[in-house]
Design a protein around this motif. Structure first.
Motif, mmCIF file in Angstrom:
data_model
loop_
_atom_site.group_PDB
_atom_site.id
_atom_site.type_symbol
_atom_site.label_atom_id
_atom_site.label_comp_id
_atom_site.label_asym_id
_atom_site.label_seq_id
_atom_site.Cartn_x
_atom_site.Cartn_y
_atom_site.Cartn_z
ATOM 1 N N ARG A 1 0.834 -1.207 0.000
ATOM 2 C CA ARG A 1 0.000 0.000 0.000
ATOM 3 C C ARG A 1 0.880 1.274 0.000
ATOM 4 N NH1 ARG A 1 -3.539 -2.821 3.745
ATOM 5 N NH2 ARG A 1 -2.580 -1.696 5.487
ATOM 6 N N ALA A 2 1.999 1.135 0.703
ATOM 7 C CA ALA A 2 2.913 2.302 0.716
ATOM 8 C C ALA A 2 3.423 2.610 -0.691
ATOM 9 C CB ALA A 2 4.090 2.023 1.656
ATOM 10 N N ASN A 3 3.711 1.561 -1.470
ATOM 11 C CA ASN A 3 4.178 1.790 -2.848
ATOM 12 C C ASN A 3 3.123 2.487 -3.701
ATOM 13 O OD1 ASN A 3 6.742 0.795 -2.484
ATOM 14 N ND2 ASN A 3 6.158 -1.329 -3.010
ATOM 15 N N LYS A 4 1.852 2.036 -3.479
ATOM 16 C CA LYS A 4 0.790 2.699 -4.265
ATOM 17 C C LYS A 4 0.686 4.194 -3.900
ATOM 18 C CE LYS A 4 -2.005 -1.468 -4.888
ATOM 19 N NZ LYS A 4 -3.313 -2.139 -4.622
ATOM 20 N N ILE A 5 0.744 4.433 -2.550
ATOM 21 C CA ILE A 5 0.681 5.863 -2.133
ATOM 22 C C ILE A 5 1.879 6.624 -2.700
ATOM 23 C CG2 ILE A 5 0.802 7.393 -0.122
ATOM 24 C CD1 ILE A 5 -0.673 5.173 1.447
ATOM 25 N N ASN A 6 3.000 5.919 -2.694
ATOM 26 C CA ASN A 6 4.209 6.548 -3.226
ATOM 27 C C ASN A 6 4.031 6.915 -4.693
ATOM 28 O OD1 ASN A 6 6.758 7.522 -3.374
ATOM 29 N ND2 ASN A 6 7.759 5.520 -3.484
ATOM 30 N N ASP A 7 3.414 6.048 -5.457
ATOM 31 C CA ASP A 7 3.185 6.368 -6.884
ATOM 32 C C ASP A 7 2.284 7.601 -7.027
ATOM 33 O OD1 ASP A 7 4.778 4.267 -7.599
ATOM 34 O OD2 ASP A 7 3.088 2.840 -7.779
ATOM 35 N N TYR A 8 1.247 7.655 -6.147
ATOM 36 C CA TYR A 8 0.369 8.829 -6.231
ATOM 37 C C TYR A 8 1.126 10.137 -5.890
ATOM 38 C CZ TYR A 8 -3.816 5.937 -6.765
ATOM 39 O OH TYR A 8 -4.750 5.082 -7.232
ATOM 40 N N ILE A 9 1.951 9.958 -4.852
ATOM 41 C CA ILE A 9 2.717 11.163 -4.463
ATOM 42 C C ILE A 9 3.608 11.633 -5.615
ATOM 43 C CG2 ILE A 9 4.560 12.006 -2.948
ATOM 44 C CD1 ILE A 9 3.386 10.199 -0.750
ATOM 45 N N LYS A 10 4.295 10.683 -6.253
ATOM 46 C CA LYS A 10 5.168 11.063 -7.383
ATOM 47 C C LYS A 10 4.372 11.686 -8.526
ATOM 48 C CE LYS A 10 8.796 7.688 -6.449
ATOM 49 N NZ LYS A 10 9.504 6.494 -6.944
ATOM 50 N N LEU A 11 3.180 11.106 -8.733
ATOM 51 C CA LEU A 11 2.347 11.664 -9.798
ATOM 52 C C LEU A 11 1.970 13.121 -9.478
ATOM 53 C CD1 LEU A 11 0.714 11.288 -12.403
ATOM 54 C CD2 LEU A 11 -1.196 10.428 -11.006
ATOM 55 N N TYR A 12 1.576 13.353 -8.213
ATOM 56 C CA TYR A 12 1.220 14.732 -7.829
ATOM 57 C C TYR A 12 2.424 15.677 -7.911
ATOM 58 C CZ TYR A 12 -3.627 14.251 -6.324
ATOM 59 O OH TYR A 12 -4.966 14.125 -6.313
ATOM 60 N N ILE A 13 3.557 15.096 -7.469
ATOM 61 C CA ILE A 13 4.771 15.946 -7.523
ATOM 62 C C ILE A 13 5.115 16.305 -8.966
ATOM 63 C CG2 ILE A 13 7.270 15.917 -7.148
ATOM 64 C CD1 ILE A 13 6.759 14.391 -4.565
ATOM 65 N N ASN A 14 5.021 15.320 -9.837
ATOM 66 C CA ASN A 14 5.325 15.592 -11.251
ATOM 67 C C ASN A 14 4.343 16.628 -11.827
ATOM 68 O OD1 ASN A 14 7.525 13.863 -11.337
ATOM 69 N ND2 ASN A 14 6.257 12.070 -11.862
ATOM 70 N N ASN A 15 3.043 16.429 -11.486
ATOM 71 C CA ASN A 15 2.067 17.404 -11.989
ATOM 72 C C ASN A 15 2.348 18.819 -11.431
ATOM 73 O OD1 ASN A 15 0.702 15.466 -13.481
ATOM 74 N ND2 ASN A 15 -0.679 14.940 -11.767
ATOM 75 N N LEU A 16 2.684 18.803 -10.138
ATOM 76 C CA LEU A 16 2.967 20.112 -9.526
ATOM 77 C C LEU A 16 4.227 20.744 -10.121
ATOM 78 C CD1 LEU A 16 2.093 22.168 -7.436
ATOM 79 C CD2 LEU A 16 3.433 20.930 -5.723
ATOM 80 N N MET A 17 5.247 19.897 -10.379
ATOM 81 C CA MET A 17 6.471 20.412 -10.997
ATOM 82 C C MET A 17 6.202 20.920 -12.408
ATOM 83 S SD MET A 17 9.329 17.649 -9.688
ATOM 84 C CE MET A 17 10.616 18.398 -10.648
#
Length: 501
Positions: free
Chosen positions: A145-161
């Motif tokens: 589950r942590a990996n899935k959350i991690n993917d979401y976080i990276k996705l948000y970070i990429n979108n934010l970047m």
């Protein structure tokens, strides 16, 4: 420290003011350019700060994932320690993002990322605790589950970047446009500053050096001996004004000294000329007396002898002979006078009458004598023996050698401010060369020895010039003559002795 170093006055104040103004202009221009550059740098820095922060956050999340995975697989204490370190850091970052008070799209995304990091850390903590409790089935689930959350976080970070990059691109384009304007503005201000400094330098240099140039030009003229200059007019409140006043005073004093020296030189020259005239007069008088003495053998003895002969002739009844001898004696007695003592015009005329009586006695009707005299002028003082030599000259050179009889006439009259004594004869007359020779009074070549008194025309002319202080011969005598018609000699006597008195 020398206190005068900080005393700003005169030229020092002007130079300091010029340097201060130019320094302020250049300083303001530089500060304005620095301010614009700082604004641009701050704006560029704001663009990359968010991007760097998100990139660092993304790296921390990847590191957290790596350390958790390494601990779960190896149960390494170093991995566990690294995990807690990164977890604390991420937790602080998550709390900062959650606490953002703005609610735009990017802020909301950051809040989501913060919340997801909190969830991620919760799942990773559970996975680590399950690993430490050796519950393998749970820590894998938590880690998944942590990996899935991690993917979401990276996705948000990429979108934010991506959003930050888009915003940064817009800001950068705007800053680039402003940079062009600011660059032109800075160049314009620098050019204005340079031109203004040059203009100020020219004005200050001209105002400071103009009076100094005027002083140097005037000093150069004076060094060449030209003192005919006007005073320098400089209206400044500095040392140059003081220098100009001192220079004008110096020029005035020098001109006064030069005028005094010239005046003294003129006085000395006039005194020397007067001394020369006096010396010349004394020499002429001395020479005349010497010639008179040389031309007569013991005149006093001869004068006494003639008187004795006159008395004898009278006693013998020869009255005419007695009168003739007496006239001759009077003529000799008159000639014994000192030439530097003036006589009256009457005495001069009486002496001429004696001389003419002797001539009439000797030559009979050969010569006739007439006189037309203004008796009001007979008391005028004149130099001794000036008329008889002229009359004698008229007879010797005008009448004596003629075949016919001749006439001599004396006229004495006032003409303006002078007394004219005219001796007129109708004899042979003189050539122009003969007149010029007589009027050449300084020429020592004369025939004075032919005269009874030893005193010729040159002697008469020179004594009149010296006695009346008349340098020009025409001021004391004029001669008019025509060959075959006679001669008129005019002696000009100033009314009064003039400067020789």
């Amino acid at each position: 420290m020398n206190k005068s170093l900080f005393q700003f006055k005169g030229i020092r104040r002007k130079i300091f003011a010029h340097l201060l103004i130019t320094t302020l202009i250049m300083g303001i221009t530089s500060i304005y350019s620095y301010y614009n550059a700082k604004i641009v740098i701050d704006r560029l820095k704001s663009i990359f700060t968010d991007y760097v922060y998100l990139n660092s956050l993304n790296n921390d999340i990847n590191s957290l994932e790596t350390e958790v995975e390494k601990y779960l697989s190896t149960k390494s204490s170093d991995s566990l320690l690294n995990y807690y370190t990164i977890s604390n850091k991420l937790n602080n970052s998550a709390e900062d993002m959650i606490s953002i008070t703005t609610y735009d799209n990017d802020s909301l995304m950051q809040k989501d990322i913060g919340n997801m990091i909190i969830s991620l850390l919760s799942e990773t903590d559970k996975a680590v605790n399950a690993k430490r409790g050796r519950i393998s089935s749970e820590y894998i689930e938590y880690f998944t589950r942590a990996n899935k959350i991690n993917d979401y976080i990276k996705l948000y970070i990429n979108n934010l970047m991506y959003n930050k990059l888009q915003e940064g691109t817009i800001k950068y384009n705007k800053i680039s446009k402003n940079m062009v304007f600011i660059s032109f503005l800075n160049i314009f201000l620098i050019v204005i500053s340079v031109v203004l400094n040059i203009v100020l330098a020219i004005i200050y240099t001209y105002r400071i050096t103009k009076p100094i140039s005027e002083l140097s030009d005037t000093a150069m003229r004076i060094s060449k001996g030209d003192f005919d200059i006007d005073p320098i007019k400089i209206k400044t409140d500095d040392e140059v004004n003081i220098l100009a006043d001192a220079f004008n005073n110096m020029v005035t004093n020098i001109k006064n000294y030069i005028d005094e020296i010239k005046m003294q030189a003129k006085v000395e020259k006039r005194l020397k000329e007067q001394e020369m005239q006096n010396l010349k007069m004394k020499n002429i008088l001395r020479e005349s007396e010497l010639k008179a003495l040389q031309s007569q053998i013991n005149p006093h003895f001869l004068f006494n002898t003639l008187n004795a002969a006159s008395q004898i002739a009278m006693m013998e009844g020869a009255e005419k002979s007695s009168e003739f001898i007496e006239k001759v004696a009077d003529l000799f007695r008159y000639n014994l006078r000192k030439l530097d003592k003036p006589v009256t015009l009457k005495e001069e005329i009486d002496n001429v009458f004696n001389y003419m009586y002797i001539l009439k006695t000797r030559f009979g009707d050969k010569v006739e004598f007439q006189a037309n005299i203004d008796e009001k002028l007979l008391d005028v003082k004149v130099p001794c023996t000036i008329v008889q030599p002229v009359v004698e000259n008229a007879f010797i050179h005008g009448i004596e050698d003629m075949d016919r009889d001749g006439h001599i006439k004396i006229e004495i009259k006032r003409v303006g401010e002078s007394i004219h004594i005219d001796v007129i004869d109708d004899g042979m007359g003189m050539t122009k060369e003969s007149i010029e020779k007589i009027l050449a009074a300084d020429d020592p070549d004369n025939d004075e020895n032919k005269h009874v008194t030893g005193i010729g025309m040159h002697n008469v002319i020179n004594r009149l010039r010296l006695y009346y202080n008349k340098p020009n011969i025409s001021d004391v005598i004029e001669i008019e003559s025509r060959i075959g018609y006679g001669t008129r000699v005019t002696l000009k006597i100033p009314d009064g002795r003039g400067s020789a008195a």
